[in-house]
Design a protein around this motif. Sequence first.
Motif, PDB file in Angstrom:
ATOM      1  N   THR A  57       0.842  -1.194   0.000  1.00 49.13           N
ATOM      2  CA  THR A  57       0.000   0.000   0.000  1.00 49.13           C
ATOM      3  C   THR A  57       0.880   1.247   0.000  1.00 49.13           C
ATOM      4  OG1 THR A  57      -1.831  -1.116   1.087  1.00 49.13           O
ATOM      5  CG2 THR A  57      -1.778   1.272   1.262  1.00 49.13           C
ATOM      6  N   SER A  58       1.966   1.232   0.785  1.00 50.27           N
ATOM      7  CA  SER A  58       2.862   2.394   0.815  1.00 50.27           C
ATOM      8  C   SER A  58       3.547   2.591  -0.535  1.00 50.27           C
ATOM      9  CB  SER A  58       3.890   2.274   1.947  1.00 50.27           C
ATOM     10  OG  SER A  58       4.859   1.296   1.662  1.00 50.27           O
ATOM     11  N   GLN A  60       2.260   1.780  -3.421  1.00 49.34           N
ATOM     12  CA  GLN A  60       1.229   2.258  -4.343  1.00 49.34           C
ATOM     13  C   GLN A  60       0.866   3.723  -4.103  1.00 49.34           C
ATOM     14  OE1 GLN A  60      -1.864  -0.601  -3.649  1.00 49.34           O
ATOM     15  NE2 GLN A  60      -0.916  -2.152  -4.933  1.00 49.34           N
ATOM     16  N   THR A  61       0.815   4.126  -2.852  1.00 47.50           N
ATOM     17  CA  THR A  61       0.349   5.487  -2.541  1.00 47.50           C
ATOM     18  C   THR A  61       1.475   6.512  -2.470  1.00 47.50           C
ATOM     19  OG1 THR A  61       0.418   5.022  -0.163  1.00 47.50           O
ATOM     20  CG2 THR A  61      -1.684   4.658  -1.303  1.00 47.50           C
ATOM     21  N   ALA A  62       2.701   6.080  -2.206  1.00 49.49           N
ATOM     22  CA  ALA A  62       3.840   7.001  -2.110  1.00 49.49           C
ATOM     23  C   ALA A  62       5.056   6.363  -2.785  1.00 49.49           C
ATOM     24  CB  ALA A  62       4.129   7.321  -0.649  1.00 49.49           C
ATOM     25  N   ARG A  86      -2.185  -4.591  -7.427  1.00 53.26           N
ATOM     26  CA  ARG A  86      -3.361  -3.734  -7.170  1.00 53.26           C
ATOM     27  C   ARG A  86      -4.599  -4.318  -7.862  1.00 53.26           C
ATOM     28  NH1 ARG A  86      -3.175   2.077  -6.643  1.00 53.26           N
ATOM     29  NH2 ARG A  86      -1.126   1.940  -7.587  1.00 53.26           N
TER      30      ARG A  86
END
Length: 192
Positions: A57-58, A60-62, A86
């Motif tokens: 998740t990290s 993908q988001t940052a 994803r």
Amino acid sequence: MRKLIAGMKVSLDGKYEGPESVADWVEAWSDDYGLMAEVDACVLGAGMYGGYERYWTSVQTAPDTPAWISGAPPTPAERQWADFIRRTPHYVLSATLDHADWPDTAFIRGVADLAALKQQAGKSIYLVGGGRTTAGLIDAGVVDELRLIVYPVIAGDGKALFATGGRRQGLDLRRAEPLGDGRVRLAYGIGG
């Protein structure tokens, strides 16, 4: 029937984690096994799921921020893998978990559920791990192929991939390929 392909990054002495519960010899957690074209689902154990979800998740988001597990920004190959997963269904093998923050995640309760998943139409399934889950499912006879990236380091203390005391298992070497920095990629068939 779909194949279940396990992939693990290990030290030369067979450790998947060092004494601090981290494989600090692994520089990236990208798909070094060549699985993206072959799989359309991922399975992992409950013990690994929380860290896996948080790490990816990290990424993908940052994607430009140093990752908590390595302290370095994700590599281009890790960003590519993050995009792939994803859109890929995930299954968590757990007798107790029943909630996931990650979209398109379902829970399977045991080997019978995993065997049923293998009977469904689709590509192969990637058994992400962790180490205990991988060793246990090999012992249970549901893993069809084992892919290893062996790093040129003797980890010493740590968690050995096959320290479960499981049954003796013969493997069929399908591929061996040297990679950069002294690493070796191995692929073994399991069972008949």
